[in-house]
Design a protein around this motif. Structure first.
Motif, short mmCIF file in Angstrom:
data_model
loop_
_atom_site.label_atom_id
_atom_site.label_comp_id
_atom_site.label_asym_id
_atom_site.label_seq_id
_atom_site.Cartn_x
_atom_site.Cartn_y
_atom_site.Cartn_z
N ALA A 25 0.83 -1.21 0.00
CA ALA A 25 0.00 0.00 0.00
C ALA A 25 0.86 1.25 0.00
CB ALA A 25 -0.93 -0.02 1.21
N ALA A 26 1.94 1.23 0.77
CA ALA A 26 2.84 2.38 0.82
C ALA A 26 3.43 2.68 -0.55
CB ALA A 26 3.95 2.14 1.85
N ILE A 27 3.82 1.62 -1.27
CA ILE A 27 4.39 1.81 -2.60
C ILE A 27 3.35 2.40 -3.55
CG2 ILE A 27 5.34 0.62 -4.62
CD1 ILE A 27 6.39 -1.50 -2.54
N HIS A 34 1.39 11.23 -2.96
CA HIS A 34 0.89 11.75 -1.69
C HIS A 34 2.05 11.99 -0.72
CE1 HIS A 34 -3.15 11.25 -3.04
NE2 HIS A 34 -3.00 9.94 -3.19
N LEU A 35 2.17 13.21 -0.21
CA LEU A 35 3.19 13.54 0.77
C LEU A 35 2.76 14.80 1.53
CD1 LEU A 35 4.89 16.15 -0.57
CD2 LEU A 35 5.76 14.29 -1.99
N VAL A 36 3.39 14.99 2.72
CA VAL A 36 3.11 16.18 3.54
C VAL A 36 4.33 17.07 3.51
CG1 VAL A 36 2.69 17.03 5.87
CG2 VAL A 36 1.47 15.00 5.03
N LYS A 37 4.12 18.29 3.19
CA LYS A 37 5.23 19.24 3.12
C LYS A 37 5.32 20.00 4.44
CE LYS A 37 5.77 21.47 -0.78
NZ LYS A 37 5.60 22.47 -1.87
N VAL A 38 6.52 20.01 5.08
CA VAL A 38 6.71 20.76 6.31
C VAL A 38 7.99 21.56 6.20
CG1 VAL A 38 5.50 19.07 7.75
CG2 VAL A 38 7.97 18.89 7.44
N LYS A 39 8.10 22.59 7.02
CA LYS A 39 9.32 23.41 7.00
C LYS A 39 10.29 22.90 8.04
CE LYS A 39 7.04 27.57 5.33
NZ LYS A 39 6.72 28.98 5.60
N LEU A 40 11.51 22.60 7.61
CA LEU A 40 12.57 22.19 8.50
C LEU A 40 13.78 23.07 8.24
CD1 LEU A 40 12.43 18.29 8.14
CD2 LEU A 40 11.56 19.64 10.02
N ARG A 41 14.60 23.23 9.25
CA ARG A 41 15.86 23.95 9.04
C ARG A 41 16.78 23.10 8.19
NH1 ARG A 41 17.56 25.51 15.02
NH2 ARG A 41 16.80 23.40 15.29
N VAL A 42 17.26 23.62 7.12
CA VAL A 42 18.10 22.88 6.19
C VAL A 42 19.51 23.45 6.22
CG1 VAL A 42 18.38 22.12 3.82
CG2 VAL A 42 16.09 22.51 4.73
N THR A 43 20.49 22.59 6.47
CA THR A 43 21.88 23.02 6.42
C THR A 43 22.65 22.07 5.54
OG1 THR A 43 22.60 21.67 8.28
CG2 THR A 43 21.72 23.85 8.80
N ILE A 44 23.77 22.53 5.01
CA ILE A 44 24.62 21.66 4.19
C ILE A 44 25.15 20.51 5.04
CG2 ILE A 44 26.78 21.57 2.89
CD1 ILE A 44 26.28 24.44 2.07
N GLN A 45 25.38 20.79 6.34
CA GLN A 45 25.99 19.77 7.20
C GLN A 45 25.05 18.58 7.42
OE1 GLN A 45 26.07 23.01 7.82
NE2 GLN A 45 28.29 23.42 7.59
N PRO A 147 9.23 7.07 -8.16
CA PRO A 147 8.32 8.20 -8.01
C PRO A 147 7.99 8.47 -6.55
CG PRO A 147 7.49 6.61 -9.62
CD PRO A 147 8.62 5.95 -8.90
N GLY A 148 7.73 9.73 -6.24
CA GLY A 148 7.27 10.09 -4.92
C GLY A 148 8.36 10.19 -3.88
N THR A 149 7.95 10.55 -2.68
CA THR A 149 8.87 10.73 -1.56
C THR A 149 9.00 9.42 -0.78
OG1 THR A 149 8.20 13.03 -1.38
CG2 THR A 149 9.28 12.06 0.54
N PRO A 150 10.21 9.02 -0.40
CA PRO A 150 10.38 7.76 0.33
C PRO A 150 9.52 7.67 1.59
CG PRO A 150 12.50 8.59 -0.40
CD PRO A 150 11.49 9.67 -0.70
N VAL A 151 9.07 6.47 1.86
CA VAL A 151 8.22 6.18 3.01
C VAL A 151 9.04 6.21 4.29
CG1 VAL A 151 6.80 4.36 4.06
CG2 VAL A 151 6.68 4.80 1.59
N GLN A 152 8.42 6.64 5.37
CA GLN A 152 9.07 6.63 6.69
C GLN A 152 8.43 5.56 7.55
OE1 GLN A 152 8.92 10.40 8.64
NE2 GLN A 152 10.12 9.74 10.40
N ILE A 153 9.26 4.77 8.23
CA ILE A 153 8.75 3.73 9.12
C ILE A 153 9.09 4.07 10.56
CG2 ILE A 153 8.97 1.32 9.83
CD1 ILE A 153 9.18 0.48 7.01
N PHE A 154 8.09 4.02 11.42
CA PHE A 154 8.27 4.24 12.85
C PHE A 154 8.25 2.90 13.55
CE2 PHE A 154 6.55 8.14 11.21
CZ PHE A 154 7.19 9.15 11.92
N LEU A 155 9.38 2.44 14.06
CA LEU A 155 9.44 1.16 14.74
C LEU A 155 9.09 1.31 16.22
CD1 LEU A 155 12.71 -0.28 13.19
CD2 LEU A 155 10.35 -0.74 12.53
N GLY A 156 8.42 0.32 16.74
CA GLY A 156 8.09 0.31 18.15
C GLY A 156 6.91 1.17 18.54
#
Length: 432
Positions: A25-27, A34-45, A147-156
């Motif tokens: 289903a995730a694939i 389908h993805l959620v866009k959020v603002k994060l601080r982005v640095t080269i590091q 295609p699309g943004t990679p899926v994130q898995i939350f373990l536990g």
């Protein structure tokens, strides 16, 4: 995939369960964009992305490994996997062209060939280790390529509460996740099923169980009495039938380096008073199969302790799989016996159909009707597999029907889940 607009945005989708169905289903939904866009601080590091993934595949296991041994991947499932972009060589598969059936007292085997699957269905079914398929689905879901943004898995993150109307999940730590769509792919012991139906539905005892184990194929070398396992007959399965419903079914996987064994037989225990899963010894297996002939006992002698013993249970047919923004998928909706070799295939087909019902541009308020359409397009087929796979074990006259019936093979193997779902979507939602 289109770019978001003021009235068109990706859906936030949470999937409970990261087995074959959950990852499928995730694939399918990742490929819809389908993805959620959020603002994060982005640095080269730290090279953080400015996006986080909307696919949250919640898995209770701290070590996200698919249990079980080998499975069949029939042509109808391979058709979906091809659409997902899979690489068959990663499955290390073996051809599945039929079976050779033996009587428990020995003698020559009877070959039962499938139709020429490559000719009739456009692809040849195969046998593979369940973990190999799981890892390939993980690659397609989590990988950067595709295609699309990679899926994130939350373990536990064990989910303990769900509100399907507003779309929230709460885990044991009290953390709440919001989603436009929630998919319950949490298996035969599904908690999401209870949310959909309002009360628990436990698959009933069948008084049938199965010994499951694997053996290294190298142990067959220099043992001519075991040539029947791999060296004699059509590539595929070997079935040894005994009195009543007891039988042995085995087949190769992992490039034929491993033999998968399932030994189904009656269970005299009160199954409701025992664990669905336990460990036994080789001597327990030999005792149960004491009436089988020398070539088959010689094979059982290759087993190493401990051996897995599983109760065989199947879901009763459910009145519904959906409630609000929540839908069930795979074993959570229709766990089945392995008799037709279609259990995993149905979960893969479900995932493809779900993707077709939730294309990019689906609005949050449209989700309940789209999930209802997913159920409409899938339920009759899944219910048939669930019911018939049980009956082909419990009704003597139906045993082995799948191998004898070209019509049933066509109905199952020749099915195009994506084409059927797309047609249903257009008839239901596209106004001309």
């Amino acid at each position: 995939m289109s770019a978001p607009t003021a009235d068109c945005r990706p859906l936030n989708i949470a999937i409970v369960g990261a087995g074959l169905g959950g990852l499928g289903a995730a694939i399918a939904l990742r490929r819809q964009g389908h993805l959620v866009k959020v603002k994060l601080r982005v640095t080269i590091q730290d090279r953080q992305s400015i996006f986080t993934e909307s696919f949250q595949v919640f898995e209770a296991s701290l070590v996200n490994k698919e249990i079980g041994a080998a499975i069949g991947v029939p042509p109808n499932a391979m058709r979906v996997l091809e659409a997902f972009g899979y690489d068959q060589k990663n499955l290390r598969s073996c051809d599945y062209r039929g079976i050779v059936a033996y009587s428990a007292d020995g003698g020559e085997g009877k070959t039962m060939l499938f139709k020429d699957q490559a000719k009739h269905y456009g692809r040849q079914g195969c046998l593979c280790h369940r973990t190999a398929l799981h890892e390939e689905l993980k690659r397609l879901a989590l990988g950067e390529v595709g295609p699309g943004t990679p899926v994130q898995i939350f373990l536990g993150a064990e989910i303990v509460n769900c509100d399907p109307q507003i779309g929230t999940l709460t885990n044991q730590a009290g953390e709440t996740y919001e989603a436009d769509v929630i998919i319950g792919a949490d298996g035969i012991r599904s908690t999401m099923r209870t949310v959909v139906l309002g009360s628990p539905v436990v698959p009933p005892a069948t008084n049938i169980c199965t010994f499951r184990w694997t053996v290294d194929a190298s142990k067959l070398e220099g043992r001519p009495e075991l040539d029947w396992v791999l060296k004699v007959g059509v590539p595929g399965g070997r079935m040894v039938g005994g009195a009543g419903s007891a039988h042995i079914f085995l087949y190769p996987c992992q490039d034929a380096t491993l033999i998968n064994v399932a030994m189904m037989h009656p269970d005299a225990r009160d199954q409701d008073k025992h664990s669905w899963y336990s460990r036994v010894t080789r001597e327990d297996v030999l005792k149960e199969y004491k009436d089988f002939g020398p070539p088959f006992k010689a094979f059982i002698q290759l087993a190493e302790d401990p051996i897995n013993l599983w109760q065989m249970r199947a879901m009763p047919l459910l009145p519904t799989w959906t409630k609000g923004r929540l839908a069930l998928l795979g074993d959570a909706a229709h766990a089945t016996f392995p008799t037709l070799g279609q259990g995993a295939a149905m979960a893969v087909e479900d995932s493809a159909a779900l993707g077709c019902m939730l294309p990019y541009g689906t609005k949050p308020e449209e989700v309940p009707s789209r999930l209802a359409a997913y159920q409409d397009v899938r339920k009759a087929r899944d219910d048939f597999v669930c019911l018939d796979s049980l009956e082909q074990v419990t009704i003597p006259s139906k045993r082995g029907l799948f191998f004898r019936s070209g019509e049933m093979q066509d109905m199952l193997n020749g099915y195009d889940a994506i084409a059927v779902a797309r047609e249903h979507f257009h008839k239901t939602f596209i106004k001309i």
